[in-house]
Design a protein around this motif. Structure first.
Motif, PDB file in Angstrom:
ATOM      1  N   ALA A  37       4.860   4.512  18.122  1.00 51.69           N
ATOM      2  CA  ALA A  37       3.305   4.692  18.961  1.00 51.69           C
ATOM      3  C   ALA A  37       2.541   5.649  17.766  1.00 51.69           C
ATOM      4  O   ALA A  37       1.342   5.326  18.179  1.00 51.69           O
ATOM      5  CB  ALA A  37       3.893   5.825  19.839  1.00 51.69           C
ATOM      6  N   ASP A  38       2.517   5.698  17.094  1.00 56.92           N
ATOM      7  CA  ASP A  38       1.816   6.680  15.849  1.00 56.92           C
ATOM      8  C   ASP A  38       3.104   6.330  14.396  1.00 56.92           C
ATOM      9  O   ASP A  38       3.625   5.995  14.473  1.00 56.92           O
ATOM     10  CB  ASP A  38       1.535   7.831  16.425  1.00 56.92           C
ATOM     11  N   ALA A  39       1.759   5.895  13.023  1.00 55.06           N
ATOM     12  CA  ALA A  39       2.475   6.266  12.026  1.00 55.06           C
ATOM     13  C   ALA A  39       1.616   6.128  10.830  1.00 55.06           C
ATOM     14  O   ALA A  39       0.009   6.724  10.870  1.00 55.06           O
ATOM     15  CB  ALA A  39       2.403   4.486  11.820  1.00 55.06           C
ATOM     16  N   PRO A  84       6.001   3.642  -1.645  1.00 48.46           N
ATOM     17  CA  PRO A  84       5.753   4.125   0.137  1.00 48.46           C
ATOM     18  C   PRO A  84       6.456   4.408   1.092  1.00 48.46           C
ATOM     19  O   PRO A  84       7.406   3.636   0.503  1.00 48.46           O
ATOM     20  CB  PRO A  84       5.449   2.390   0.615  1.00 48.46           C
ATOM     21  N   ILE A  85       6.281   5.659   1.598  1.00 50.55           N
ATOM     22  CA  ILE A  85       7.081   6.440   2.752  1.00 50.55           C
ATOM     23  C   ILE A  85       6.511   6.272   4.157  1.00 50.55           C
ATOM     24  O   ILE A  85       5.587   6.721   4.036  1.00 50.55           O
ATOM     25  CB  ILE A  85       7.577   7.354   1.890  1.00 50.55           C
ATOM     26  N   ALA A  86       6.958   6.154   4.953  1.00 49.34           N
ATOM     27  CA  ALA A  86       6.516   5.659   6.194  1.00 49.34           C
ATOM     28  C   ALA A  86       6.859   6.847   7.656  1.00 49.34           C
ATOM     29  O   ALA A  86       8.015   7.310   7.250  1.00 49.34           O
ATOM     30  CB  ALA A  86       6.534   4.650   6.990  1.00 49.34           C
ATOM     31  N   TYR A  87       5.944   7.540   7.906  1.00 43.06           N
ATOM     32  CA  TYR A  87       6.740   8.575   9.940  1.00 43.06           C
ATOM     33  C   TYR A  87       5.618   7.733  10.239  1.00 43.06           C
ATOM     34  O   TYR A  87       4.902   7.236  10.081  1.00 43.06           O
ATOM     35  CB  TYR A  87       5.557   9.906   9.011  1.00 43.06           C
ATOM     36  N   VAL A  88       6.622   8.061  11.410  1.00 42.06           N
ATOM     37  CA  VAL A  88       6.323   6.832  12.352  1.00 42.06           C
ATOM     38  C   VAL A  88       6.835   8.438  14.137  1.00 42.06           C
ATOM     39  O   VAL A  88       7.721   9.024  13.739  1.00 42.06           O
ATOM     40  CB  VAL A  88       7.359   5.771  12.837  1.00 42.06           C
ATOM     41  N   LYS A 106       6.978  -3.050   0.590  1.00 38.59           N
ATOM     42  CA  LYS A 106       8.017  -3.337   1.181  1.00 38.59           C
ATOM     43  C   LYS A 106       8.244  -1.315   1.212  1.00 38.59           C
ATOM     44  O   LYS A 106       8.081  -0.963   0.324  1.00 38.59           O
ATOM     45  CB  LYS A 106      10.194  -3.544   0.496  1.00 38.59           C
ATOM     46  N   ILE A 107       8.617  -0.968   2.222  1.00 37.63           N
ATOM     47  CA  ILE A 107       8.482   1.136   2.869  1.00 37.63           C
ATOM     48  C   ILE A 107       9.819   0.962   1.843  1.00 37.63           C
ATOM     49  O   ILE A 107      11.152   1.057   2.756  1.00 37.63           O
ATOM     50  CB  ILE A 107       8.345   1.301   3.775  1.00 37.63           C
ATOM     51  N   ARG A 108      10.091   0.570   0.299  1.00 38.18           N
ATOM     52  CA  ARG A 108      11.282   1.757  -0.154  1.00 38.18           C
ATOM     53  C   ARG A 108      11.677   3.169   0.222  1.00 38.18           C
ATOM     54  O   ARG A 108      13.146   3.395  -0.147  1.00 38.18           O
ATOM     55  CB  ARG A 108      11.088   1.197  -1.687  1.00 38.18           C
ATOM     56  N   GLY A 109      10.705   3.718   0.566  1.00 39.39           N
ATOM     57  CA  GLY A 109      10.947   5.999   0.297  1.00 39.39           C
ATOM     58  C   GLY A 109      11.601   5.650   2.365  1.00 39.39           C
ATOM     59  O   GLY A 109      12.155   6.834   2.224  1.00 39.39           O
ATOM     60  N   GLY A 110      11.215   4.873   3.300  1.00 38.16           N
ATOM     61  CA  GLY A 110      11.988   4.735   3.731  1.00 38.16           C
ATOM     62  C   GLY A 110      10.998   4.820   5.182  1.00 38.16           C
ATOM     63  O   GLY A 110      10.125   4.924   4.920  1.00 38.16           O
ATOM     64  N   VAL A 111      11.316   4.804   6.674  1.00 40.48           N
ATOM     65  CA  VAL A 111      10.849   4.927   7.467  1.00 40.48           C
ATOM     66  C   VAL A 111      12.232   6.423   8.210  1.00 40.48           C
ATOM     67  O   VAL A 111      12.924   6.334   8.627  1.00 40.48           O
ATOM     68  CB  VAL A 111      10.498   3.808   8.749  1.00 40.48           C
TER      69      VAL A 111
END
Length: 118
Positions: free
Chosen positions: A27-29, A44-48, A82-87
């Motif tokens: 829904a959001d990132a 890179p690390i992602a929050y969703v 690539k998002i190596r820090g995780g989602v």
């Protein structure tokens, strides 16, 4: 906006955010970086925020969705993006009243700490 510097490559967080928003479970990132001493670079690390269908899902179901999102996004980008820090999941991403993401308020800015799964 600050670029993420992964092993000499520049990774724009907004490009990864736009990609993540294309996934049907997101829904959001927000994307930022965390420094890895082991690799001597930023990761890179992602929050969703997951869509409403996951509001009553178990933690295992949410984790499966997050793993799927990461695998899907990693298959869409060049190796250095690539998002190596995780989602990781956040219920609400920190934003200004105008809707701009407050990356400085994301939990990953702590040195030497892994972000808590929220």
């Amino acid at each position: 906006m600050r670029l993420i510097k992964y092993k000499g490559f520049q990774v724009p967080p907004s490009e990864l955010e736009d990609l993540l928003l294309q996934h049907p479970s997101v829904a959001d990132a927000a994307v930022t970086s965390i420094y890895s001493d082991e690799q001597a670079t930023e990761l890179p690390i992602a929050y969703v925020t997951l869509t409403a269908q996951y509001s009553s899902a178990s933690q295992a179901q949410k984790q499966k969705a997050l793993d799927e999102i990461r695998a899907w996004s990693d298959s869409q980008v060049a190796g250095y993006k690539k998002i190596r820090g995780g989602v990781w999941e956040l219920q609400n991403l920190p934003k200004t009243p105008s809707g701009k993401i407050l990356r400085k308020d994301l939990p990953c800015r702590r040195q030497e700490e892994k972000p808590a799964r929220l």
